[in-house]
Design a protein around this motif. Structure first.
Motif, short mmCIF file in Angstrom:
data_model
loop_
_atom_site.label_atom_id
_atom_site.label_comp_id
_atom_site.label_asym_id
_atom_site.label_seq_id
_atom_site.Cartn_x
_atom_site.Cartn_y
_atom_site.Cartn_z
N TYR A 181 7.40 -5.26 -5.42
CA TYR A 181 6.21 -5.24 -4.59
C TYR A 181 4.99 -5.75 -5.36
O TYR A 181 4.21 -6.56 -4.87
CB TYR A 181 5.92 -3.84 -4.05
N THR A 182 4.81 -5.26 -6.59
CA THR A 182 3.67 -5.66 -7.40
C THR A 182 3.63 -7.17 -7.58
O THR A 182 2.58 -7.81 -7.47
CB THR A 182 3.74 -4.98 -8.78
N VAL A 185 2.73 -9.03 -4.18
CA VAL A 185 1.30 -8.97 -3.87
C VAL A 185 0.52 -9.94 -4.75
O VAL A 185 -0.38 -10.62 -4.29
CB VAL A 185 0.79 -7.52 -4.06
N ARG A 188 1.02 -13.51 -3.57
CA ARG A 188 0.32 -13.79 -2.32
C ARG A 188 -1.19 -13.75 -2.48
O ARG A 188 -1.93 -14.12 -1.57
CB ARG A 188 0.74 -12.77 -1.25
N ASP A 190 -3.00 -11.10 -2.70
CA ASP A 190 -3.62 -9.93 -2.07
C ASP A 190 -4.15 -8.95 -3.09
O ASP A 190 -5.01 -8.13 -2.80
CB ASP A 190 -2.60 -9.21 -1.18
N TYR A 191 -3.60 -9.01 -4.29
CA TYR A 191 -3.96 -8.03 -5.30
C TYR A 191 -3.82 -8.71 -6.65
O TYR A 191 -2.72 -8.89 -7.14
CB TYR A 191 -3.04 -6.81 -5.20
N ARG A 199 -2.63 1.51 -5.13
CA ARG A 199 -1.94 0.52 -4.32
C ARG A 199 -1.84 0.90 -2.85
O ARG A 199 -1.64 0.05 -1.99
CB ARG A 199 -0.55 0.29 -4.90
N ASP A 202 -4.16 -0.95 -0.52
CA ASP A 202 -3.79 -2.35 -0.36
C ASP A 202 -2.62 -2.49 0.61
O ASP A 202 -2.59 -3.38 1.45
CB ASP A 202 -3.41 -2.95 -1.71
N ARG A 203 -1.65 -1.59 0.48
CA ARG A 203 -0.48 -1.66 1.35
C ARG A 203 -0.89 -1.46 2.82
O ARG A 203 -0.43 -2.17 3.71
CB ARG A 203 0.53 -0.59 0.96
N LYS A 206 -2.46 -4.59 4.46
CA LYS A 206 -1.78 -5.89 4.37
C LYS A 206 -0.49 -5.89 5.19
O LYS A 206 0.55 -6.32 4.75
CB LYS A 206 -1.47 -6.22 2.90
N TYR A 211 6.24 -6.79 3.57
CA TYR A 211 6.54 -6.45 2.18
C TYR A 211 7.83 -5.65 2.07
O TYR A 211 8.65 -5.88 1.19
CB TYR A 211 5.39 -5.64 1.58
#
Length: 496
Positions: A181-182, A185, A188, A190-191, A199, A202-203, A206, A211
């Motif tokens: 996941y890290t 992100v 993409r 996003d982070y 986190r 953020d999840r 988004k 994801y």
């Protein structure tokens, strides 16, 4: 609509809502190391299962470690008739067990031979500690890219599997899920910050990207019994899936890192004692291992690191140790706790027998309690930022601590016999007075010739310098030392 159809529709809505709640819970809890996808219910991994009790690692993240006393020599596998090819690999030396050493070298040679017809093949040493040695491989030909890794147990020469490097009986799939996941992100955008923190927000924001689906899709491709799909660093376990790799970070999950303790031996496996000592565990991996020493006493702490873009510095730890001792002498006597930080680049050009270490250092004095409670952790956290240059983390120190940051670089010349000289002592004054002083303003030229050290500045020796010609035209000249200084300007003690 019939009664049964309505009931079915209502049931479907309730079921969908329930699944959505479960999915949201999973997404929000993945960052906390829980088991969002029911992974724990899967069949246990085929090995590392005995009593069912998890034996956690006891090492702390803010700790030091010693490298193996194992030498690595980089070899070229380039074909003579292919000038565009870039091909290199490692061979090891220093193991007491010659059979194990030969076995490992043979395997590394076989991997290099397999990719010797590729345009690019290189091998990075990512870990040389804890009685393990680990490598990351990259090969490229036309549009084909290959990434792989290998990790050897130096006790036996055996290649480790991915599951071997975690602690016994741990369900490691949630750890891998979080690493995937890290990475997703980050890719993409996003982070953008790499560390795993906060986190959940953020999840939740988004949801336009699936994801959870992507994490499971990638996770299903991980072979826990493979030996070529991961590599280790001092503070991360990186597993490879396709054309990317994903990092399980010690900063967050260190208790699951079994390889720190699993392969320890009662007796040393090595012929000598030349490995780097007292290296911060948080030291980031950035393409190759960085030389870094951390020396702590009752009255002071001393940190020394080399950022090197010109050669692989791990091959000469004795030289690096000498450099460290040279700067260590700069710690003054003080009633307060003193922290000396040194960092810089080692310039090593194959065309010259001389090297230059352009080190910059900062000196900080504080109460020992301030050091123990916050400053020490700040140093370790800075090293985990994957941006190791000293100047980039001195600013954080200045805000709260009495750090002297305007100290000049004091470059060091290393000659062909590995003798160290302060640059201004190695070069005759005539070089400076002949090539620099004449271009200064008229009122400074005489003073320049009399006060050599005053004008021998970092800007002149390290990056570039601007001289003002008598027609007032400004020019910037490259001044990389020692390559552009004629031999006649060096003192006779410097060996070429």
């Amino acid at each position: 609509m019939s009664r049964s159809s309505k009931i079915g529709l209502i049931f479907g809505v309730i079921l969908s809502a329930g699944l959505a709640i479960v999915l949201a819970w999973a997404v929000l809890n993945l960052v906390h190391g829980e088991d969002p996808f029911g992974i724990a219910e899967d069949t246990p991994l085929p090995s590392e299962q005995d009593s069912g009790e998890i034996v956690y690692n006891t090492r702390e993240y803010y700790s030091l470690y010693d490298n193996n006393d194992l030498a690595l020599e980089e070899k070229s596998c380039n074909k003579p008739d292919n000038e565009d090819q870039s091909c290199s690999y490692y061979q090891i030396s220093g193991l007491k067990n010659a059979e194990v050493q030969n076995r490992i070298n043979k395997r590394l040679s076989e991997i290099a031979a397999k990719y010797s017809n590729y345009d690019i093949f290189y091998e990075n040493n990512t870990l040389n500690a804890f009685n393990l040695v680990s490598f990351y491989f990259y090969a490229h030909k036309n549009k084909e890219e290959v990434r792989s890794g290998i990790t050897f147990d130096l006790n036996t020469g055996n290649e480790l599997k991915l599951q071997d490097v975690f602690v016994k009986n741990a369900n490691i799939k949630p750890l891998l899920s979080n690493a995937i996941y890290t990475r997703l992100v980050t890719l993409r955008g996003d982070y953008t910050y790499w560390r795993v923190e906060d986190r959940a927000e953020d999840r939740a924001s988004k949801q336009e990207f699936d994801y959870d689906g992507e994490v499971l899709k990638i996770l299903k491709k991980v072979d826990f019994n493979a030996t070529d799909n991961f590599f280790l660093s001092p503070n991360s376990i990186s597993f490879i899936v396709g054309d990317d790799y994903f990092n399980v970070e010690a900063e967050r999950d260190i208790k699951y890192f079994g390889y720190y303790e699993k392969y320890a031996s009662k007796e040393s496996l090595f012929d000598n004692d030349d490995g780097l000592k007292n290296v911060p565990l948080s030291n980031a991996y950035s393409g190759s291992l960085l030389y870094n020493i951390f020396d702590e006493t009752d009255t002071s702490t001393y940190t020394f690191e080399i950022i090197n873009y010109y050669s692989w510095i791990e091959n000469d730890p004795k030289l690096n140790q000498k450099l460290g001792e040279y700067y260590r002498k700069k710690i003054p006597n003080s009633d307060k706790y003193v922290v000396l930080q040194v960092g810089g680049q080692l310039r090593d050009d194959e065309s010259s027998p001389l090297k230059l270490f352009s080190g910059e250092y900062a000196l900080c004095e504080m109460d020992k309690t301030d050091y123990q409670n916050s400053f020490r952790k700040m140093i370790f956290d800075a090293k985990s930022s994957r941006n190791m240059m000293l100047l980039n983390w001195r600013a954080a120190f200045d805000a709260n601590y009495g750090c002297k940051t305007d100290i000049s670089s004091d470059p060091v010349i290393i000659d062909a016999d590995n003798n160290l000289f302060k640059l201004s002592d190695a070069i005759k004054e005539e070089f400076f007075t002949d090539t620099y002083c004449p271009y200064l303003d008229q009122n400074k030229q005489a003073d320049c010739k009399k006060n050599f050290d005053k004008y021998f500045s970092r800007e002149y020796i390290y990056e570039s310098y601007v001289i003002k010609e008598r027609n007032n035209a400004s020019h910037t000249y490259s001044a990389f030392i020692p390559d552009e200084i004629p031999h006649k300007y060096f003192n006779k003690n410097v060996k070429f």
